[in-house]
Motif scaffolding. Structure first.
Motif, PDB file in Angstrom:
ATOM      1  N   VAL A  16      33.839  20.154  23.803  1.00  0.00           N
ATOM      2  CA  VAL A  16      32.576  20.112  23.084  1.00  0.00           C
ATOM      3  C   VAL A  16      31.872  21.440  23.308  1.00  0.00           C
ATOM      4  O   VAL A  16      31.647  21.846  24.450  1.00  0.00           O
ATOM      5  N   SER A  49      29.245  24.017  23.992  1.00  0.00           N
ATOM      6  CA  SER A  49      28.021  23.868  24.770  1.00  0.00           C
ATOM      7  C   SER A  49      27.494  25.236  25.207  1.00  0.00           C
ATOM      8  O   SER A  49      28.270  26.100  25.607  1.00  0.00           O
ATOM      9  N   TRP A  60      23.595  15.755  24.251  1.00  0.00           N
ATOM     10  CA  TRP A  60      24.517  16.755  23.712  1.00  0.00           C
ATOM     11  C   TRP A  60      25.877  16.195  23.325  1.00  0.00           C
ATOM     12  O   TRP A  60      26.385  16.462  22.240  1.00  0.00           O
ATOM     13  N   THR A  61      26.495  15.431  24.201  1.00  0.00           N
ATOM     14  CA  THR A  61      27.840  14.947  23.901  1.00  0.00           C
ATOM     15  C   THR A  61      27.839  13.885  22.802  1.00  0.00           C
ATOM     16  O   THR A  61      28.876  13.654  22.183  1.00  0.00           O
ATOM     17  N   ARG A  98      24.564  19.805  16.984  1.00  0.00           N
ATOM     18  CA  ARG A  98      24.723  20.817  18.030  1.00  0.00           C
ATOM     19  C   ARG A  98      24.491  22.221  17.478  1.00  0.00           C
ATOM     20  O   ARG A  98      23.816  23.043  18.096  1.00  0.00           O
TER      21      ARG A  98
END
Length: 68
Positions: free
Chosen positions: A14, A16, A44-45, A52
């Motif tokens: 993912v 980030s 976030w996940t 995002r």
């Protein structure tokens, strides 16, 4: 081609902005390391790619404000 239902599938990373500097600015509510809010970090996940990327588009401006 093998259709093994138990074949290991590698996890998808993912994207980030985390820099492992987790400290929240009391005035803005943004992380000094990445610029995200607590809610953005916590969710976030669960965010989809569009969410995002929308947050990430705001981060350069936030970080410039924090650096000022």
């Amino acid at each position: 081609m093998d259709d093994d239902p138990f074949e290991a599938v590698s996890p998808v990373a993912v994207e980030s902005p985390c820099t492992l500097v987790c400290a929240i600015d009391g005035d803005t509510g943004w992380c000094f390391g990445c610029g995200r809010t607590r809610d953005e970090i916590a969710g976030w996940t669960a965010f989809d790619v569009a969410q995002r990327r929308a947050v990430m588009a705001t981060l350069p401006e936030r970080m410039a404000i924090l650096d000022a």
